[in-house]
Scaffold this motif. Structure first.
Motif, PDB file in Angstrom:
ATOM      1  N   THR A 177      12.106  19.168  27.171  1.00  0.00           N
ATOM      2  CA  THR A 177      12.896  20.264  26.621  1.00  0.00           C
ATOM      3  C   THR A 177      14.367  19.894  26.744  1.00  0.00           C
ATOM      4  OG1 THR A 177      11.256  21.881  27.364  1.00  0.00           O
ATOM      5  CG2 THR A 177      13.439  22.727  26.788  1.00  0.00           C
ATOM      6  N   LEU A 178      15.087  19.948  25.641  1.00  0.00           N
ATOM      7  CA  LEU A 178      16.495  19.576  25.628  1.00  0.00           C
ATOM      8  C   LEU A 178      17.352  20.794  25.320  1.00  0.00           C
ATOM      9  CD1 LEU A 178      15.983  16.364  23.517  1.00  0.00           C
ATOM     10  CD2 LEU A 178      16.618  16.395  25.907  1.00  0.00           C
ATOM     11  N   GLU A 179      18.403  20.959  26.087  1.00  0.00           N
ATOM     12  CA  GLU A 179      19.261  22.124  25.891  1.00  0.00           C
ATOM     13  C   GLU A 179      20.696  21.761  26.228  1.00  0.00           C
ATOM     14  OE1 GLU A 179      19.786  26.623  27.742  1.00  0.00           O
ATOM     15  OE2 GLU A 179      17.858  25.619  27.862  1.00  0.00           O
ATOM     16  N   GLU A 180      21.604  22.193  25.375  1.00  0.00           N
ATOM     17  CA  GLU A 180      23.020  21.987  25.657  1.00  0.00           C
ATOM     18  C   GLU A 180      23.605  23.326  26.071  1.00  0.00           C
ATOM     19  OE1 GLU A 180      26.745  19.413  23.972  1.00  0.00           O
ATOM     20  OE2 GLU A 180      25.055  19.832  22.665  1.00  0.00           O
ATOM     21  N   THR A 181      24.287  23.341  27.185  1.00  0.00           N
ATOM     22  CA  THR A 181      24.790  24.602  27.720  1.00  0.00           C
ATOM     23  C   THR A 181      26.259  24.492  28.082  1.00  0.00           C
ATOM     24  OG1 THR A 181      24.558  26.241  29.486  1.00  0.00           O
ATOM     25  CG2 THR A 181      24.014  23.963  30.048  1.00  0.00           C
ATOM     26  N   ASP A 182      26.976  25.582  27.937  1.00  0.00           N
ATOM     27  CA  ASP A 182      28.374  25.632  28.333  1.00  0.00           C
ATOM     28  C   ASP A 182      28.537  26.278  29.705  1.00  0.00           C
ATOM     29  OD1 ASP A 182      29.329  24.464  25.977  1.00  0.00           O
ATOM     30  OD2 ASP A 182      29.308  26.373  24.923  1.00  0.00           O
ATOM     31  N   PHE A 183      27.418  26.438  30.410  1.00  0.00           N
ATOM     32  CA  PHE A 183      27.419  27.051  31.739  1.00  0.00           C
ATOM     33  C   PHE A 183      28.371  26.291  32.658  1.00  0.00           C
ATOM     34  CE2 PHE A 183      25.369  27.373  36.003  1.00  0.00           C
ATOM     35  CZ  PHE A 183      25.472  28.746  36.165  1.00  0.00           C
ATOM     36  N   ILE A 184      29.239  27.024  33.328  1.00  0.00           N
ATOM     37  CA  ILE A 184      30.258  26.432  34.199  1.00  0.00           C
ATOM     38  C   ILE A 184      29.925  26.759  35.649  1.00  0.00           C
ATOM     39  CG2 ILE A 184      32.714  26.425  34.789  1.00  0.00           C
ATOM     40  CD1 ILE A 184      33.221  27.407  31.875  1.00  0.00           C
ATOM     41  N   ALA A 185      29.858  25.740  36.497  1.00  0.00           N
ATOM     42  CA  ALA A 185      29.528  25.960  37.910  1.00  0.00           C
ATOM     43  C   ALA A 185      30.369  25.042  38.793  1.00  0.00           C
ATOM     44  CB  ALA A 185      28.051  25.717  38.157  1.00  0.00           C
ATOM     45  N   TYR A 186      31.015  25.633  39.792  1.00  0.00           N
ATOM     46  CA  TYR A 186      31.810  24.869  40.760  1.00  0.00           C
ATOM     47  C   TYR A 186      31.443  25.334  42.165  1.00  0.00           C
ATOM     48  CZ  TYR A 186      34.733  22.461  37.386  1.00  0.00           C
ATOM     49  OH  TYR A 186      35.175  21.627  36.391  1.00  0.00           O
ATOM     50  N   SER A 187      31.397  24.399  43.088  1.00  0.00           N
ATOM     51  CA  SER A 187      31.029  24.742  44.461  1.00  0.00           C
ATOM     52  C   SER A 187      32.234  24.613  45.385  1.00  0.00           C
ATOM     53  CB  SER A 187      29.889  23.833  44.952  1.00  0.00           C
ATOM     54  OG  SER A 187      30.340  22.494  45.099  1.00  0.00           O
ATOM     55  N   PHE A 188      32.187  25.411  46.469  1.00  0.00           N
ATOM     56  CA  PHE A 188      33.280  25.461  47.427  1.00  0.00           C
ATOM     57  C   PHE A 188      32.706  25.344  48.839  1.00  0.00           C
ATOM     58  CE2 PHE A 188      34.513  27.604  43.623  1.00  0.00           C
ATOM     59  CZ  PHE A 188      35.847  27.307  43.434  1.00  0.00           C
ATOM     60  N   LYS A 189      33.343  24.515  49.663  1.00  0.00           N
ATOM     61  CA  LYS A 189      32.856  24.301  51.019  1.00  0.00           C
ATOM     62  C   LYS A 189      33.101  25.513  51.906  1.00  0.00           C
ATOM     63  CE  LYS A 189      33.462  19.274  50.954  1.00  0.00           C
ATOM     64  NZ  LYS A 189      34.160  18.119  51.558  1.00  0.00           N
ATOM     65  N   SER A 212      40.172  30.391  24.470  1.00  0.00           N
ATOM     66  CA  SER A 212      41.516  29.815  24.455  1.00  0.00           C
ATOM     67  C   SER A 212      42.019  29.535  25.874  1.00  0.00           C
ATOM     68  CB  SER A 212      42.489  30.759  23.738  1.00  0.00           C
ATOM     69  OG  SER A 212      42.662  31.958  24.474  1.00  0.00           O
ATOM     70  N   LYS A 213      41.366  30.172  26.862  1.00  0.00           N
ATOM     71  CA  LYS A 213      41.744  29.981  28.258  1.00  0.00           C
ATOM     72  C   LYS A 213      40.763  29.071  28.998  1.00  0.00           C
ATOM     73  CE  LYS A 213      43.857  34.588  28.465  1.00  0.00           C
ATOM     74  NZ  LYS A 213      43.828  35.925  29.102  1.00  0.00           N
ATOM     75  N   HIS A 214      39.801  28.525  28.259  1.00  0.00           N
ATOM     76  CA  HIS A 214      38.739  27.725  28.876  1.00  0.00           C
ATOM     77  C   HIS A 214      39.296  26.549  29.675  1.00  0.00           C
ATOM     78  CE1 HIS A 214      35.419  24.761  29.007  1.00  0.00           C
ATOM     79  NE2 HIS A 214      34.636  25.823  29.051  1.00  0.00           N
ATOM     80  N   ALA A 215      40.208  25.794  29.062  1.00  0.00           N
ATOM     81  CA  ALA A 215      40.759  24.607  29.735  1.00  0.00           C
ATOM     82  C   ALA A 215      41.524  24.991  30.991  1.00  0.00           C
ATOM     83  CB  ALA A 215      41.673  23.846  28.773  1.00  0.00           C
ATOM     84  N   ALA A 216      42.258  26.111  30.937  1.00  0.00           N
ATOM     85  CA  ALA A 216      43.031  26.548  32.106  1.00  0.00           C
ATOM     86  C   ALA A 216      42.110  26.944  33.246  1.00  0.00           C
ATOM     87  CB  ALA A 216      43.926  27.729  31.717  1.00  0.00           C
ATOM     88  N   LEU A 217      41.007  27.607  32.925  1.00  0.00           N
ATOM     89  CA  LEU A 217      40.056  28.020  33.956  1.00  0.00           C
ATOM     90  C   LEU A 217      39.407  26.806  34.614  1.00  0.00           C
ATOM     91  CD1 LEU A 217      38.344  31.016  32.122  1.00  0.00           C
ATOM     92  CD2 LEU A 217      40.060  31.131  33.915  1.00  0.00           C
ATOM     93  N   ILE A 218      39.007  25.840  33.801  1.00  0.00           N
ATOM     94  CA  ILE A 218      38.400  24.615  34.333  1.00  0.00           C
ATOM     95  C   ILE A 218      39.386  23.890  35.240  1.00  0.00           C
ATOM     96  CG2 ILE A 218      37.517  22.332  33.742  1.00  0.00           C
ATOM     97  CD1 ILE A 218      35.519  24.487  33.188  1.00  0.00           C
ATOM     98  N   ALA A 219      40.652  23.861  34.845  1.00  0.00           N
ATOM     99  CA  ALA A 219      41.673  23.180  35.641  1.00  0.00           C
ATOM    100  C   ALA A 219      41.814  23.821  37.025  1.00  0.00           C
ATOM    101  CB  ALA A 219      43.011  23.208  34.910  1.00  0.00           C
ATOM    102  N   VAL A 220      41.780  25.161  37.066  1.00  0.00           N
ATOM    103  CA  VAL A 220      41.884  25.866  38.347  1.00  0.00           C
ATOM    104  C   VAL A 220      40.662  25.584  39.211  1.00  0.00           C
ATOM    105  CG1 VAL A 220      41.923  28.125  39.460  1.00  0.00           C
ATOM    106  CG2 VAL A 220      43.366  27.690  37.462  1.00  0.00           C
ATOM    107  N   LEU A 221      39.491  25.699  38.620  1.00  0.00           N
ATOM    108  CA  LEU A 221      38.260  25.465  39.376  1.00  0.00           C
ATOM    109  C   LEU A 221      38.201  24.032  39.909  1.00  0.00           C
ATOM    110  CD1 LEU A 221      35.782  27.390  37.046  1.00  0.00           C
ATOM    111  CD2 LEU A 221      36.338  27.978  39.414  1.00  0.00           C
ATOM    112  N   ALA A 222      38.644  23.073  39.100  1.00  0.00           N
ATOM    113  CA  ALA A 222      38.622  21.673  39.520  1.00  0.00           C
ATOM    114  C   ALA A 222      39.629  21.408  40.634  1.00  0.00           C
ATOM    115  CB  ALA A 222      38.910  20.761  38.327  1.00  0.00           C
TER     116      ALA A 222
END
Length: 203
Positions: A103-115, A156-166
Protein backbone atom coordinates in the motif's frame (compact mmCIF):
# COMPACT_ATOMS: atom_id res chain seq x y z
CA UNK A 1 18.12 3.56 7.40
CA UNK A 2 16.58 3.05 10.84
CA UNK A 3 14.61 -0.04 11.81
CA UNK A 4 12.38 -0.37 14.86
CA UNK A 5 10.29 -3.28 16.08
CA UNK A 6 6.68 -2.32 16.83
CA UNK A 7 5.45 -5.79 17.76
CA UNK A 8 6.43 -9.41 17.21
CA UNK A 9 5.01 -9.28 13.68
CA UNK A 10 5.47 -5.61 12.75
CA UNK A 11 8.46 -3.37 12.10
CA UNK A 12 8.91 0.23 11.01
CA UNK A 13 11.70 1.31 8.66
CA UNK A 14 12.68 4.94 8.11
CA UNK A 15 14.43 5.82 4.86
CA UNK A 16 15.84 9.29 4.37
CA UNK A 17 15.93 10.74 0.88
CA UNK A 18 19.73 10.32 1.08
CA UNK A 19 19.20 6.58 1.61
CA UNK A 20 17.21 6.46 -1.61
CA UNK A 21 19.64 8.65 -3.57
CA UNK A 22 22.62 6.49 -2.55
CA UNK A 23 20.84 3.53 -4.16
CA UNK A 24 19.87 5.41 -7.30
CA UNK A 25 16.20 5.49 -6.36
CA UNK A 26 13.90 8.45 -6.72
CA UNK A 27 10.86 8.90 -4.49
CA UNK A 28 8.61 8.19 -7.47
CA UNK A 29 10.36 4.83 -8.03
CA UNK A 30 8.86 3.45 -4.82
CA UNK A 31 5.54 3.32 -6.65
CA UNK A 32 6.98 1.01 -9.31
CA UNK A 33 7.90 -2.67 -9.46
CA UNK A 34 11.51 -2.33 -10.58
CA UNK A 35 14.63 -4.36 -9.69
CA UNK A 36 16.39 -1.66 -7.64
CA UNK A 37 13.31 -1.20 -5.45
CA UNK A 38 13.14 -4.95 -4.94
CA UNK A 39 16.85 -4.93 -4.07
CA UNK A 40 16.22 -2.17 -1.54
CA UNK A 41 13.42 -4.16 0.08
CA UNK A 42 15.65 -7.24 0.25
CA UNK A 43 18.35 -5.11 1.91
CA UNK A 44 15.82 -3.79 4.42
CA UNK A 45 14.61 -7.28 5.30
CA UNK A 46 18.19 -8.55 5.66
CA UNK A 47 18.98 -5.68 8.03
CA UNK A 48 15.74 -6.28 9.96
CA UNK A 49 16.74 -9.92 10.45
CA UNK A 50 20.30 -9.00 11.49
CA UNK A 51 19.31 -6.25 13.93
CA UNK A 52 15.96 -7.50 15.24
CA UNK A 53 15.72 -11.16 14.29
CA UNK A 54 12.67 -10.31 12.18
CA UNK A 55 12.01 -13.20 9.80
CA UNK A 56 10.27 -11.85 6.71
CA UNK A 57 9.46 -15.15 5.03
CA UNK A 58 5.84 -15.67 4.13
CA UNK A 59 3.17 -13.14 3.18
CA UNK A 60 3.84 -9.53 4.13
CA UNK A 61 1.68 -6.42 4.22
CA UNK A 62 3.83 -3.41 3.32
CA UNK A 63 2.70 0.20 3.82
CA UNK A 64 4.87 2.94 2.36
CA UNK A 65 4.35 6.53 3.49
CA UNK A 66 6.13 9.45 1.81
CA UNK A 67 6.64 12.32 4.26
CA UNK A 68 7.15 15.90 3.05
CA UNK A 69 10.45 16.85 4.67
CA UNK A 70 11.76 13.70 6.34
CA UNK A 71 11.82 10.82 3.86
CA UNK A 72 9.82 7.62 3.71
CA UNK A 73 8.37 5.27 6.28
CA UNK A 74 7.85 1.60 5.50
CA UNK A 75 5.65 -0.44 7.85
CA UNK A 76 6.01 -4.19 7.36
CA UNK A 77 3.52 -6.58 8.94
CA UNK A 78 4.19 -10.29 8.80
CA UNK A 79 1.16 -12.43 8.00
CA UNK A 80 0.41 -15.92 9.22
CA UNK A 81 1.33 -18.97 7.23
CA UNK A 82 -1.52 -20.63 5.41
CA UNK A 83 -2.06 -24.19 6.53
CA UNK A 84 -1.18 -25.58 3.12
CA UNK A 85 2.35 -24.19 3.48
CA UNK A 86 3.01 -26.86 6.05
CA UNK A 87 3.08 -29.46 3.29
CA UNK A 88 5.35 -27.50 0.98
CA UNK A 89 8.99 -28.36 0.43
CA UNK A 90 11.83 -25.85 0.76
CA UNK A 91 11.73 -24.86 -2.92
CA UNK A 92 8.07 -24.00 -2.64
CA UNK A 93 8.68 -21.99 0.51
CA UNK A 94 11.40 -20.01 -1.27
CA UNK A 95 8.77 -18.81 -3.72
CA UNK A 96 6.74 -17.47 -0.80
CA UNK A 97 9.51 -15.19 0.47
CA UNK A 98 8.63 -11.50 0.13
CA UNK A 99 5.12 -12.19 -1.10
CA UNK A 100 3.96 -8.62 -0.59
CA UNK A 101 0.74 -6.72 -0.53
CA UNK A 102 1.92 -3.14 -0.93
CA UNK A 103 0.00 0.00 0.00
CA UNK A 104 1.50 3.32 -1.08
CA UNK A 105 0.45 6.65 0.35
CA UNK A 106 1.83 10.15 0.20
CA UNK A 107 1.06 12.24 3.24
CA UNK A 108 1.72 15.79 4.35
CA UNK A 109 1.50 14.73 8.00
CA UNK A 110 4.01 16.73 10.05
CA UNK A 111 5.60 15.22 13.17
CA UNK A 112 8.46 16.48 15.35
CA UNK A 113 9.72 15.04 18.61
CA UNK A 114 11.08 16.82 21.67
CA UNK A 115 13.31 15.40 24.40
CA UNK A 116 11.94 17.65 27.13
CA UNK A 117 8.71 19.52 27.70
CA UNK A 118 10.43 22.86 28.34
CA UNK A 119 11.74 22.92 24.77
CA UNK A 120 8.27 22.08 23.50
CA UNK A 121 6.88 25.04 25.48
CA UNK A 122 9.38 27.34 23.75
CA UNK A 123 8.39 25.92 20.38
CA UNK A 124 4.67 26.32 21.07
CA UNK A 125 5.00 29.98 22.03
CA UNK A 126 6.99 30.64 18.86
CA UNK A 127 4.49 28.69 16.74
CA UNK A 128 1.61 30.70 18.24
CA UNK A 129 2.71 33.67 16.14
CA UNK A 130 1.48 31.80 13.06
CA UNK A 131 -0.97 29.18 14.30
CA UNK A 132 -3.03 28.57 17.45
CA UNK A 133 -6.00 26.30 16.82
CA UNK A 134 -3.93 23.37 15.65
CA UNK A 135 -1.62 20.64 16.85
CA UNK A 136 -1.87 17.29 18.58
CA UNK A 137 0.51 16.12 21.30
CA UNK A 138 1.57 12.54 22.02
CA UNK A 139 3.93 10.90 24.48
CA UNK A 140 5.87 8.11 22.82
CA UNK A 141 8.85 6.26 24.25
CA UNK A 142 10.02 9.00 26.64
CA UNK A 143 9.63 11.74 24.04
CA UNK A 144 6.99 14.36 23.34
CA UNK A 145 5.75 14.17 19.76
CA UNK A 146 3.96 17.20 18.32
CA UNK A 147 2.00 16.73 15.11
CA UNK A 148 0.25 19.06 12.70
CA UNK A 149 -2.50 18.19 10.26
CA UNK A 150 -1.90 20.24 7.09
CA UNK A 151 -5.66 20.79 6.87
CA UNK A 152 -5.37 22.98 9.99
CA UNK A 153 -2.49 25.04 8.63
CA UNK A 154 -2.41 28.00 6.29
CA UNK A 155 -0.15 26.63 3.55
CA UNK A 156 1.43 30.06 3.07
CA UNK A 157 2.85 29.63 6.58
CA UNK A 158 3.92 26.01 6.07
CA UNK A 159 7.62 26.75 5.58
CA UNK A 160 7.72 29.05 8.62
CA UNK A 161 6.12 26.40 10.83
CA UNK A 162 8.55 23.72 9.65
CA UNK A 163 11.46 26.08 10.33
CA UNK A 164 10.32 26.62 13.93
CA UNK A 165 9.75 22.93 14.57
CA UNK A 166 13.15 22.05 13.08
CA UNK A 167 14.82 24.67 15.29
CA UNK A 168 13.43 23.27 18.54
CA UNK A 169 12.69 19.62 17.75
CA UNK A 170 13.75 16.67 15.65
CA UNK A 171 11.93 15.50 12.56
CA UNK A 172 10.51 12.05 13.18
CA UNK A 173 9.39 9.31 10.83
CA UNK A 174 6.50 8.31 13.09
CA UNK A 175 3.19 8.12 11.27
CA UNK A 176 -0.18 9.07 12.70
CA UNK A 177 -1.22 5.41 12.69
CA UNK A 178 1.82 4.38 14.76
CA UNK A 179 1.31 7.21 17.25
CA UNK A 180 -2.38 6.43 17.67
CA UNK A 181 -1.65 2.75 18.24
CA UNK A 182 1.52 2.84 20.34
CA UNK A 183 1.68 6.37 21.76
CA UNK A 184 -0.39 8.14 24.40
CA UNK A 185 -2.51 11.11 23.34
CA UNK A 186 -1.79 14.00 25.73
CA UNK A 187 -3.62 16.78 23.87
CA UNK A 188 -5.97 15.67 21.13
CA UNK A 189 -6.44 19.13 19.58
CA UNK A 190 -5.34 22.76 19.77
CA UNK A 191 -2.07 21.74 21.40
CA UNK A 192 -0.33 25.03 20.58
CA UNK A 193 -3.02 27.13 22.27
CA UNK A 194 -3.34 24.77 25.23
CA UNK A 195 0.39 24.75 25.95
CA UNK A 196 0.65 28.53 25.66
CA UNK A 197 -2.30 29.07 27.99
CA UNK A 198 -1.04 26.76 30.73
CA UNK A 199 2.76 27.08 30.49
CA UNK A 200 4.88 30.21 30.37
CA UNK A 201 8.03 30.26 28.31
CA UNK A 202 11.35 30.68 30.06
CA UNK A 203 12.68 34.21 29.60
Amino acid sequence: MKIERLSSDKIRIFLTFDDLTERGIQKEDMWQEIPKVHDLFTEMMDQAYTELGFDATGPLAVEVFALPAQGMVVIVTRGKYDQHLGTMNEDDLADEIYEMEVTLEETDFIAYSFKDFETLIEAAHTLSQNVTEAGRLYHYRDRWVFTLDPADVDMSKHAALIAVLAEFGDATSLTEAVLDEYGKVVMSENAVQTICEHFKRND
